[in-house]
Design a protein around this motif. Sequence first.
Motif, short mmCIF file in Angstrom:
data_model
loop_
_atom_site.label_atom_id
_atom_site.label_comp_id
_atom_site.label_asym_id
_atom_site.label_seq_id
_atom_site.Cartn_x
_atom_site.Cartn_y
_atom_site.Cartn_z
N TYR A 1 0.83 -1.20 0.00
CA TYR A 1 0.00 0.00 0.00
C TYR A 1 0.87 1.25 0.00
N LEU A 2 0.35 2.27 -0.66
CA LEU A 2 0.94 3.61 -0.65
C LEU A 2 -0.05 4.55 0.01
N PHE A 3 0.42 5.33 0.98
CA PHE A 3 -0.41 6.27 1.70
C PHE A 3 0.06 7.69 1.41
N LEU A 4 -0.91 8.58 1.14
CA LEU A 4 -0.64 9.98 0.89
C LEU A 4 -1.49 10.83 1.82
N GLY A 5 -0.86 11.79 2.48
CA GLY A 5 -1.56 12.70 3.37
C GLY A 5 -1.72 14.06 2.73
N GLY A 6 -2.97 14.53 2.57
CA GLY A 6 -3.22 15.72 1.78
C GLY A 6 -3.67 16.94 2.57
N ASP A 7 -3.64 18.07 1.87
CA ASP A 7 -4.09 19.34 2.46
C ASP A 7 -5.60 19.37 2.66
N ASP A 8 -6.33 18.51 1.98
CA ASP A 8 -7.79 18.50 2.13
C ASP A 8 -8.24 17.71 3.35
N GLY A 9 -7.32 17.19 4.14
CA GLY A 9 -7.67 16.50 5.38
C GLY A 9 -7.94 15.02 5.23
N THR B 1 -9.66 8.19 4.34
CA THR B 1 -10.19 8.42 5.68
C THR B 1 -9.84 9.82 6.13
N PRO B 2 -10.71 10.49 6.87
CA PRO B 2 -10.42 11.86 7.31
C PRO B 2 -9.46 11.88 8.49
N TYR C 1 -20.60 15.76 9.41
CA TYR C 1 -19.37 16.04 8.69
C TYR C 1 -18.25 16.24 9.71
N PRO C 2 -17.26 15.39 9.71
CA PRO C 2 -16.19 15.54 10.71
C PRO C 2 -15.35 16.79 10.45
#
Length: 502
Positions: free
Chosen positions: A117-125, A164-165, A187-188
Motif C-alpha cells: 500500500y501507498l499512503f498519501l496525506g493531503g491538504d484536504d484533510g 479516511t479523514p 461532517y467531521p
Amino acid sequence: MTTSNISSPNSNNTGTPTKNSETIINDSQIIVNVDDVDVSVIPEDEDDFIGSQKEDDQEHTNENSGDNMNNNPILSLHTSLLHASILASNYSLTPKVAITTANSGINSLQLSKNYNYLFLGGDDGFLRKYNFLKTLKGDAPLTIQQKHFVVDGIFNNGFIVSYTPNEVLQPKSKIKFASVNNNEEYYPLKSRVLGMDIHSECHFGLLGQENGDVLLQGVRYKEGKIYHVFKEEDNVGLNNFVKLNNDEDQFFASGFFDKNIRIYDLNNGELKLKRLIGDSQLSNIEFRPIHGVPLKNDDMNESDIDMLFEEEDEEGDLKEGDKKIYDDYINPNTLKSKFDENVLLTSQLNGKTYVYDLRVSDYSSDSRPMLSLLKADETPPWAVNSCWSFSGNNVFVGRRNASVEQFDIRNISKPEKIIKFPKKSGEITCVRTLPNDNKLICASIDNIRIYDLENDKFTILPGHHGGYISNLYLDPTARFLITTSGNKGIITNSGVSTDLSF
C-alpha cells in the motif's frame, strides 16, 4: 513515482474522495545487473511479489545479520538490490506514475512493507490509501483528459482503495448529529495531514494535525477508527514531523512552531522524552543513517563522542575500493531503512542547521546543539529542507538563492561545496541523496534536477514543473523514487502545489 534503472560499474546499461478525481500509476519492471547476475524485481504474478502475506507476518529475530539474510530471502533480495545501488555509477530515472489529487497538495507519504500500500496525506484533510501492486499491474487505466496534464509515457491510473479523514476531536456540544428532523449529515472537522507515518504491516497510522495533536487510527483494520490522541497542552500546533522508531514501539513527533521533539511510548501512550531542539521554526528533521564515521567535537568529552558516533574500527561486510558496504542497512522485521534514533539533523526557516544527540542529558534544558552548520556569508537566511548523505558523513541544505550547501561534518567550519543552479529556477524546497553518494536530487520551483557531485553537472528529471516539492522519498532498495508537491503547512504562498505526485 519514478523507477530507477541502475548501472553497475561492471555492467552495461541495458484521487481524491470524489468520483471525478483519479490517480495515475504505471506498472514497471526493473532489472538490476550486478556481476552479470540479473535480478527481476517486479514479477508478473502478484502472488510472487516478494512473498505472501503470511511471510509478512512472520518475525525474524536472529541477531546476526548474515543469519537473518539466510533465513529471510525477502531481506536478502532487498539487501542485494541496495548493494547494487550503492555500487552503481549512474542511475536512470524515468517517471512511471502520476497521482492527481484534485486541488489538494500532498504533505507526507509512506510505503508499507512489501509495497502493498501507498499512503498519501493531503491538504484536504484526507489520508489516501492506494493498492500499490494493482496500480503497478495497470488495473486502472488513465483517462484521455488526464493524459494532457502529465508527461508522455504515463498511461495507467492509480488504484485507490480508501480514504479516511484526519478528524479533529470536538466537544459533544459542537457536533451536529444526523437526525430525521434536521435532515443534516455528520461532517467531521478535518485537519490537514501534515506529518504521518504508517506501521510496516499497516496495523495503525500516526497522523499529525494542525493543532499539534497526533492521531492514532486504523488504516488496515477498522479504517478510520480513532484509537488514541496524543495531546500536549504546550504544543502550539502544526505537527509536521511524525516518525516511528526502528522497532515501531515508539514514535517521534515535533511541530513547526513547537521547537521541541517528543518521544511517545506506544505501549502505554506516555511521553518518554521532551527535548528543545531549536530557536526558530523547525522546517525539517531527519535522523542520521547508520555507519557514519566517528567525529570529534572540542566541546564534548570522550564519553560523549563514543555515545554520539559509532566505533571507527567497524568492518564492512563488503568492500568496493574505499567504500564499505554493510548487510544491516535494512531492518529485517519492517524492511525499512535503519537509522540512528539518537542523532538528528534539523533545519530552520532562519537558515540555521543543527545536529543534536538526544542522549546528552547536559543539553536537556536548552537548545544547544552538538554541531552547528554555519551558512556561507553570501547565503540568505532560509532553509526549508536538508538531508544526510547515505554514508551519514555529509549534510546538504537547500537554500533560497537557488543553491545547495554541502557540509562535511568532520569539518564544519564552512560549507565544503556550494552547488549553484540557475537563478530563475527558484528556491530549493527539497533535497535527497542517492545511495552511491555521488548523485543529489534537488527540487526547485521549476523542475527536479539530478546533480552529479563529481562532475558538477545536472540533468532535469521530467515530471514536476512549477510548485513546491514536499517530499523526495526513496524506498529502502533505491528502486522507486516518489515525489510529492505540497507546502507541508509551512509555506503560505498561493499556488505552491502542482496537485501531482510522481
